[in-house]
Design a protein around this motif. Structure first.
Motif, PDB file in Angstrom:
ATOM      1  N   TYR A 247      40.537   7.309  65.681  1.00 47.49           N
ATOM      2  CA  TYR A 247      41.281   7.935  64.709  1.00 47.49           C
ATOM      3  C   TYR A 247      41.546   7.252  63.202  1.00 47.49           C
ATOM      4  CZ  TYR A 247      42.773  10.387  69.044  1.00 47.49           C
ATOM      5  OH  TYR A 247      42.803  11.269  70.053  1.00 47.49           O
ATOM      6  N   VAL A 248      41.654   5.828  63.584  1.00 48.59           N
ATOM      7  CA  VAL A 248      41.506   4.927  62.000  1.00 48.59           C
ATOM      8  C   VAL A 248      40.456   5.059  61.341  1.00 48.59           C
ATOM      9  CG1 VAL A 248      42.141   2.673  61.350  1.00 48.59           C
ATOM     10  CG2 VAL A 248      43.398   3.808  63.409  1.00 48.59           C
ATOM     11  N   LEU A 249      39.343   4.973  61.888  1.00 49.34           N
ATOM     12  CA  LEU A 249      37.961   4.942  61.384  1.00 49.34           C
ATOM     13  C   LEU A 249      37.841   5.985  60.150  1.00 49.34           C
ATOM     14  CD1 LEU A 249      35.622   3.022  61.147  1.00 49.34           C
ATOM     15  CD2 LEU A 249      34.475   4.295  62.664  1.00 49.34           C
ATOM     16  N   PRO A 250      37.617   7.284  60.556  1.00 42.87           N
ATOM     17  CA  PRO A 250      37.385   8.305  59.832  1.00 42.87           C
ATOM     18  C   PRO A 250      38.680   8.320  58.569  1.00 42.87           C
ATOM     19  CG  PRO A 250      37.583   9.164  61.905  1.00 42.87           C
ATOM     20  CD  PRO A 250      37.917   7.766  62.070  1.00 42.87           C
TER      21      PRO A 250
ATOM     22  N   PHE B 112      25.423   5.424  54.509  1.00 43.20           N
ATOM     23  CA  PHE B 112      26.387   4.409  54.912  1.00 43.20           C
ATOM     24  C   PHE B 112      27.297   4.906  55.836  1.00 43.20           C
ATOM     25  CE2 PHE B 112      30.552   2.136  54.562  1.00 43.20           C
ATOM     26  CZ  PHE B 112      30.128   0.981  54.994  1.00 43.20           C
ATOM     27  N   ASN B 113      27.902   6.059  55.602  1.00 40.81           N
ATOM     28  CA  ASN B 113      28.964   6.594  56.431  1.00 40.81           C
ATOM     29  C   ASN B 113      28.271   7.362  57.635  1.00 40.81           C
ATOM     30  OD1 ASN B 113      31.604   7.806  56.844  1.00 40.81           O
ATOM     31  ND2 ASN B 113      30.607   9.841  56.417  1.00 40.81           N
ATOM     32  N   GLY B 114      27.351   7.686  57.387  1.00 41.73           N
ATOM     33  CA  GLY B 114      26.466   8.239  58.581  1.00 41.73           C
ATOM     34  C   GLY B 114      25.996   7.271  59.682  1.00 41.73           C
ATOM     35  N   ALA B 115      25.625   5.993  59.223  1.00 44.44           N
ATOM     36  CA  ALA B 115      25.168   4.920  59.999  1.00 44.44           C
ATOM     37  C   ALA B 115      26.421   4.350  60.749  1.00 44.44           C
ATOM     38  CB  ALA B 115      24.511   3.971  59.080  1.00 44.44           C
ATOM     39  N   LEU B 116      27.490   4.255  60.071  1.00 39.98           N
ATOM     40  CA  LEU B 116      28.720   3.760  60.549  1.00 39.98           C
ATOM     41  C   LEU B 116      29.480   4.647  61.478  1.00 39.98           C
ATOM     42  CD1 LEU B 116      31.260   1.724  58.507  1.00 39.98           C
ATOM     43  CD2 LEU B 116      31.740   2.846  60.665  1.00 39.98           C
ATOM     44  N   GLY B 117      29.342   5.849  61.204  1.00 36.36           N
ATOM     45  CA  GLY B 117      30.170   6.926  62.027  1.00 36.36           C
ATOM     46  C   GLY B 117      29.270   6.992  63.589  1.00 36.36           C
TER      47      GLY B 117
ATOM     48  N   LEU C 284      37.567   5.494  56.236  1.00 34.98           N
ATOM     49  CA  LEU C 284      36.215   5.762  55.282  1.00 34.98           C
ATOM     50  C   LEU C 284      36.722   6.693  54.344  1.00 34.98           C
ATOM     51  CD1 LEU C 284      33.575   6.060  58.346  1.00 34.98           C
ATOM     52  CD2 LEU C 284      33.725   4.431  56.291  1.00 34.98           C
ATOM     53  N   GLN C 285      37.593   7.467  54.535  1.00 35.93           N
ATOM     54  CA  GLN C 285      38.043   8.536  53.505  1.00 35.93           C
ATOM     55  C   GLN C 285      38.506   7.779  52.520  1.00 35.93           C
ATOM     56  OE1 GLN C 285      37.071  11.812  53.983  1.00 35.93           O
ATOM     57  NE2 GLN C 285      37.977  12.523  52.325  1.00 35.93           N
ATOM     58  N   VAL C 286      39.341   6.831  52.466  1.00 32.87           N
ATOM     59  CA  VAL C 286      40.090   6.072  51.600  1.00 32.87           C
ATOM     60  C   VAL C 286      39.035   5.206  51.020  1.00 32.87           C
ATOM     61  CG1 VAL C 286      41.573   3.860  51.140  1.00 32.87           C
ATOM     62  CG2 VAL C 286      42.370   5.884  53.035  1.00 32.87           C
ATOM     63  N   LEU C 287      38.014   4.895  51.561  1.00 30.07           N
ATOM     64  CA  LEU C 287      36.992   3.800  50.977  1.00 30.07           C
ATOM     65  C   LEU C 287      36.079   4.914  50.012  1.00 30.07           C
ATOM     66  CD1 LEU C 287      35.654   0.933  50.724  1.00 30.07           C
ATOM     67  CD2 LEU C 287      34.079   1.639  52.638  1.00 30.07           C
ATOM     68  N   LEU C 288      36.078   6.013  50.535  1.00 28.50           N
ATOM     69  CA  LEU C 288      35.273   6.827  49.635  1.00 28.50           C
ATOM     70  C   LEU C 288      35.779   7.163  48.201  1.00 28.50           C
ATOM     71  CD1 LEU C 288      33.015   8.940  49.034  1.00 28.50           C
ATOM     72  CD2 LEU C 288      34.736  10.560  50.348  1.00 28.50           C
ATOM     73  N   TYR C 289      37.031   7.105  48.171  1.00 29.81           N
ATOM     74  CA  TYR C 289      37.716   7.468  47.035  1.00 29.81           C
ATOM     75  C   TYR C 289      38.006   6.217  45.962  1.00 29.81           C
ATOM     76  CZ  TYR C 289      38.357  12.403  48.320  1.00 29.81           C
ATOM     77  OH  TYR C 289      38.218  13.603  48.723  1.00 29.81           O
ATOM     78  N   ALA C 290      37.999   5.111  46.952  1.00 31.94           N
ATOM     79  CA  ALA C 290      38.169   3.880  46.258  1.00 31.94           C
ATOM     80  C   ALA C 290      36.786   3.313  45.817  1.00 31.94           C
ATOM     81  CB  ALA C 290      38.882   2.805  47.121  1.00 31.94           C
TER      82      ALA C 290
END
Length: 276
Positions: free
Chosen positions: A190-193, A95-100, A196-202
């Protein structure tokens, strides 16, 4: 016989401003070439090659297992914690790779966008190929470990390609929207990474949803990341089947998000060359 000139009628975009799918199909060779280039560039002149694809989920799963299972004491049920986390990381990385990669595709291909005419939608969509390849390589490792741990997946393993494709489509759908606005506003980069980091831990990547307190579990239940994490583990590890509504929600949400992302992308496409 007198030769009749070919007439091309240019019409204004409709309300939804959908792409000309026939034109997209005729230009499919562009998407193939872009996908091939992404894969070659990604692994060319690297010492370890595909080993990097294996190291990333392995190391991340190891760190997450230590932090969440051994230090925080969160349970993963009867499934070994490392394997539980590894499968979660594979789904997340897809998911993260496709989005990023789709979100940054327009900026990274700005010279191509400025000089050559073709359906711009093919640029972010073609990036999905390399992401799926990375997932396939990591999946081989996960399958080996599944047999090592003696886990026998159920019939849900047959649906694994469907879930992988839906996860990739979901990430690409969000990436199309991000790509459209990243061209205009570099703040998105800048906002997107960070988001995604917040979403990973959530998201329950390294722990079971059952460990989440009842008062806030609804936040995890409505999180699309939870849907595909639970579905992926059910298919590969034979864990409890997620609620039917989450399965249906993922099946509906993935193409819907992709459609909405396509509409946003098309709406902003004519201005790409000006901003890039």
């Amino acid at each position: 016989m007198e030769h009749q000139p070919q007439v091309t009628v240019i019409t204004p975009p409709g309300r939804l401003n959908m792409p000309d799918w026939r034109e997209v199909w005729r230009a499919r060779e562009v998407a193939v070439r872009l996908a091939q280039r992404d894969i070659i560039v990604r692994y060319r002149q690297t010492i370890l090659g595909f080993t990097w694809v294996l190291l990333q989920p392995l190391v991340s799963a190891g760190v997450f297992t230590i932090v969440f299972s051994y230090i925080a004491g969160l349970s993963t049920g009867p499934t070994p914690a490392f394997l539980f986390t590894l499968v979660g990381m594979l789904a997340w990385n897809l998911f993260n790779g496709a989005l990023g990669r789709s979100s940054s595709s327009m900026v990274s291909n700005q010279s191509l966008v400025q000089k050559v005419f073709f359906p711009r939608l093919l640029v972010p969509v073609s990036s999905l190929a390399s992401v799926l390849l990375d997932f396939a390589v990591g999946l081989v490792l996960a399958i080996v470990l599944i047999f090592v741990f003696g886990i026998v997946p159920g019939w849900g393993v047959l649906l694994l390609p469907v879930w992988a494709l839906l996860i990739g489509i979901l990430g690409t759908g969000f990436g199309l929207t991000a790509a459209a606005y990243l061209v205009k506003y570099r703040d998105v980069g800048y906002v997107l990474p960070w988001a995604l980091q917040v979403l990973l831990y959530a998201s329950p990547v390294a722990y079971s949803v059952s460990e989440v307190p009842e008062g806030i579990r609804w936040l995890f239940d409505i999180n699309p990341v939870t849907w595909f994490l639970e579905i992926m583990r059910w298919s590969l590890l034979g864990t409890a089947q997620p609620p039917v509504w989450q399965i249906v929600a993922l099946i509906i949400a993935a193409p819907l998000v992709f459609l909405l992302g396509t509409i946003v992308f098309q709406k902003n496409e004519r201005e790409f060359a000006d901003y890039i």
